[in-house]
Motif scaffolding. Structure first.
Motif, PDB file in Angstrom:
ATOM      1  N   MET A   1      32.966  24.418  35.467  1.00  0.00           N
ATOM      2  CA  MET A   1      32.119  24.492  36.645  1.00  0.00           C
ATOM      3  C   MET A   1      30.744  23.953  36.288  1.00  0.00           C
ATOM      4  O   MET A   1      30.227  24.185  35.190  1.00  0.00           O
ATOM      5  N   LYS A   2      30.142  23.250  37.218  1.00  0.00           N
ATOM      6  CA  LYS A   2      28.833  22.661  36.934  1.00  0.00           C
ATOM      7  C   LYS A   2      27.738  23.729  36.929  1.00  0.00           C
ATOM      8  O   LYS A   2      27.894  24.809  37.508  1.00  0.00           O
ATOM      9  N   LYS A   3      26.655  23.401  36.264  1.00  0.00           N
ATOM     10  CA  LYS A   3      25.524  24.299  36.124  1.00  0.00           C
ATOM     11  C   LYS A   3      24.839  24.505  37.481  1.00  0.00           C
ATOM     12  O   LYS A   3      24.843  23.616  38.326  1.00  0.00           O
ATOM     13  N   PHE A   4      24.243  25.692  37.673  1.00  0.00           N
ATOM     14  CA  PHE A   4      23.568  25.999  38.938  1.00  0.00           C
ATOM     15  C   PHE A   4      22.378  25.065  39.134  1.00  0.00           C
ATOM     16  O   PHE A   4      21.565  24.859  38.232  1.00  0.00           O
ATOM     17  N   SER A   5      22.292  24.518  40.323  1.00  0.00           N
ATOM     18  CA  SER A   5      21.189  23.629  40.678  1.00  0.00           C
ATOM     19  C   SER A   5      20.715  23.996  42.076  1.00  0.00           C
ATOM     20  O   SER A   5      21.512  24.028  43.014  1.00  0.00           O
ATOM     21  N   TYR A   6      19.422  24.269  42.170  1.00  0.00           N
ATOM     22  CA  TYR A   6      18.842  24.649  43.464  1.00  0.00           C
ATOM     23  C   TYR A   6      18.276  23.389  44.113  1.00  0.00           C
ATOM     24  O   TYR A   6      17.370  22.761  43.570  1.00  0.00           O
ATOM     25  N   GLU A   7      18.818  23.037  45.265  1.00  0.00           N
ATOM     26  CA  GLU A   7      18.439  21.773  45.905  1.00  0.00           C
ATOM     27  C   GLU A   7      16.987  21.737  46.387  1.00  0.00           C
ATOM     28  O   GLU A   7      16.423  20.665  46.566  1.00  0.00           O
ATOM     29  N   LEU A   8      16.379  22.887  46.558  1.00  0.00           N
ATOM     30  CA  LEU A   8      14.986  22.933  47.012  1.00  0.00           C
ATOM     31  C   LEU A   8      14.018  23.270  45.870  1.00  0.00           C
ATOM     32  O   LEU A   8      12.887  23.701  46.114  1.00  0.00           O
ATOM     33  N   GLN A   9      14.454  23.041  44.623  1.00  0.00           N
ATOM     34  CA  GLN A   9      13.622  23.390  43.479  1.00  0.00           C
ATOM     35  C   GLN A   9      12.300  22.610  43.472  1.00  0.00           C
ATOM     36  O   GLN A   9      11.248  23.163  43.157  1.00  0.00           O
ATOM     37  N   ASP A  10      12.337  21.334  43.861  1.00  0.00           N
ATOM     38  CA  ASP A  10      11.106  20.537  43.905  1.00  0.00           C
ATOM     39  C   ASP A  10      10.127  21.104  44.927  1.00  0.00           C
ATOM     40  O   ASP A  10       8.920  21.156  44.671  1.00  0.00           O
TER      41      ASP A  10
ATOM     42  N   SER B   1      34.916  33.927  40.889  1.00  0.00           N
ATOM     43  CA  SER B   1      36.165  33.705  41.618  1.00  0.00           C
ATOM     44  C   SER B   1      36.975  32.590  40.964  1.00  0.00           C
ATOM     45  O   SER B   1      38.199  32.729  40.790  1.00  0.00           O
ATOM     46  N   GLU B   2      36.299  31.515  40.588  1.00  0.00           N
ATOM     47  CA  GLU B   2      37.012  30.396  39.950  1.00  0.00           C
ATOM     48  C   GLU B   2      37.555  30.804  38.582  1.00  0.00           C
ATOM     49  O   GLU B   2      38.659  30.415  38.203  1.00  0.00           O
ATOM     50  N   GLU B   3      36.757  31.592  37.847  1.00  0.00           N
ATOM     51  CA  GLU B   3      37.218  32.051  36.534  1.00  0.00           C
ATOM     52  C   GLU B   3      38.441  32.958  36.692  1.00  0.00           C
ATOM     53  O   GLU B   3      39.420  32.842  35.946  1.00  0.00           O
ATOM     54  N   LYS B   4      38.394  33.843  37.674  1.00  0.00           N
ATOM     55  CA  LYS B   4      39.526  34.746  37.920  1.00  0.00           C
ATOM     56  C   LYS B   4      40.767  33.945  38.302  1.00  0.00           C
ATOM     57  O   LYS B   4      41.868  34.213  37.813  1.00  0.00           O
ATOM     58  N   LYS B   5      40.577  32.941  39.159  1.00  0.00           N
ATOM     59  CA  LYS B   5      41.698  32.098  39.579  1.00  0.00           C
ATOM     60  C   LYS B   5      42.271  31.355  38.379  1.00  0.00           C
ATOM     61  O   LYS B   5      43.499  31.275  38.216  1.00  0.00           O
ATOM     62  N   PHE B   6      41.401  30.836  37.528  1.00  0.00           N
ATOM     63  CA  PHE B   6      41.857  30.116  36.335  1.00  0.00           C
ATOM     64  C   PHE B   6      42.656  31.042  35.419  1.00  0.00           C
ATOM     65  O   PHE B   6      43.711  30.669  34.917  1.00  0.00           O
ATOM     66  N   LEU B   7      42.123  32.251  35.211  1.00  0.00           N
ATOM     67  CA  LEU B   7      42.830  33.203  34.343  1.00  0.00           C
ATOM     68  C   LEU B   7      44.163  33.634  34.947  1.00  0.00           C
ATOM     69  O   LEU B   7      45.162  33.794  34.221  1.00  0.00           O
ATOM     70  N   ASP B   8      44.201  33.807  36.248  1.00  0.00           N
ATOM     71  CA  ASP B   8      45.470  34.140  36.918  1.00  0.00           C
ATOM     72  C   ASP B   8      46.479  33.012  36.761  1.00  0.00           C
ATOM     73  O   ASP B   8      47.660  33.252  36.480  1.00  0.00           O
ATOM     74  N   ASP B   9      46.030  31.770  36.948  1.00  0.00           N
ATOM     75  CA  ASP B   9      46.923  30.614  36.783  1.00  0.00           C
ATOM     76  C   ASP B   9      47.419  30.514  35.349  1.00  0.00           C
ATOM     77  O   ASP B   9      48.598  30.227  35.099  1.00  0.00           O
ATOM     78  N   LEU B  10      46.509  30.783  34.409  1.00  0.00           N
ATOM     79  CA  LEU B  10      46.889  30.726  33.002  1.00  0.00           C
ATOM     80  C   LEU B  10      47.930  31.796  32.682  1.00  0.00           C
ATOM     81  O   LEU B  10      48.941  31.523  32.005  1.00  0.00           O
ATOM     82  N   ALA B  11      47.726  32.987  33.184  1.00  0.00           N
ATOM     83  CA  ALA B  11      48.682  34.079  32.947  1.00  0.00           C
ATOM     84  C   ALA B  11      50.023  33.760  33.595  1.00  0.00           C
ATOM     85  O   ALA B  11      51.089  34.006  33.006  1.00  0.00           O
ATOM     86  N   THR B  12      49.981  33.217  34.786  1.00  0.00           N
ATOM     87  CA  THR B  12      51.220  32.859  35.487  1.00  0.00           C
ATOM     88  C   THR B  12      51.965  31.778  34.729  1.00  0.00           C
ATOM     89  O   THR B  12      53.198  31.843  34.562  1.00  0.00           O
ATOM     90  N   THR B  13      51.261  30.786  34.236  1.00  0.00           N
ATOM     91  CA  THR B  13      51.882  29.690  33.489  1.00  0.00           C
ATOM     92  C   THR B  13      52.519  30.217  32.208  1.00  0.00           C
ATOM     93  O   THR B  13      53.649  29.845  31.861  1.00  0.00           O
ATOM     94  N   ARG B  14      51.815  31.078  31.498  1.00  0.00           N
ATOM     95  CA  ARG B  14      52.357  31.644  30.257  1.00  0.00           C
ATOM     96  C   ARG B  14      53.585  32.512  30.554  1.00  0.00           C
ATOM     97  O   ARG B  14      54.557  32.508  29.790  1.00  0.00           O
ATOM     98  N   TYR B  15      53.520  33.254  31.635  1.00  0.00           N
ATOM     99  CA  TYR B  15      54.643  34.116  31.995  1.00  0.00           C
ATOM    100  C   TYR B  15      55.876  33.265  32.298  1.00  0.00           C
ATOM    101  O   TYR B  15      56.999  33.575  31.850  1.00  0.00           O
ATOM    102  N   LYS B  16      55.657  32.160  33.061  1.00  0.00           N
ATOM    103  CA  LYS B  16      56.785  31.269  33.404  1.00  0.00           C
ATOM    104  C   LYS B  16      57.339  30.584  32.159  1.00  0.00           C
ATOM    105  O   LYS B  16      58.539  30.366  32.044  1.00  0.00           O
TER     106      LYS B  16
END
Length: 143
Positions: free
Chosen positions: A1-10, A125-140
């Protein structure tokens, strides 16, 4: 995931700069006010000491000179009071400008905090989804 960037920082940086400038201007205005107040206090001290010195004086020339000096001090006092009133108006304007800058900066900072919070939730949320996918793949793969 990309680093946090605030579009109104300037914009936020610019508003912080404006706030710093407004604080400096208010500080200068308050310094002018304090200088005038110190001058008024000095005049008051001179008048008090002059009144104490004049007790018991019988020489008409000295009394006349002190009277004239008191008039000069009173004229100076009136001039300083006028300058103080003007300085207070300037100080009030600078204070209002600073409050406006603070308000604008605070609004952008709150928005930034909200965006950062949203970013963190999305990252979780993305990390949780990645870990769930990883667990599912390993289980399969293990079956």
């Amino acid at each position: 995931m990309k680093k946090f960037s605030y579009e109104l920082q300037d914009v936020l940086d610019y508003r912080n700069f404006q706030q710093d400038q407004a604080e400096a201007e208010l500080s200068k205005a308050l310094a002018v006010e304090n200088e005038i107040n110190e001058s008024l206090a000095l005049i008051a001290q001179r008048m008090v000491s002059l009144k104490q010195e004049s007790k018991g004086i019988t020489d008409f020339n000295l009394i006349s000179n002190q009277y004239n000096f008191v008039k000069v001090l009173e004229a100076q006092k009136e001039e300083y009071l006028k300058r103080l009133a003007e300085a207070k108006l300037v100080t009030d304007e600078k204070r209002a400008a600073l409050q406006e800058c603070i308000k604008k900066t605070t609004a952008l900072e709150k928005l930034k905090d909200q965006k950062l919070s949203e970013y963190k939730e999305m990252a979780k949320s993305e990390e949780k989804k990645f870990l769930d996918d990883l667990a599912t793949t390993r289980y399969k793969n293990n079956q």
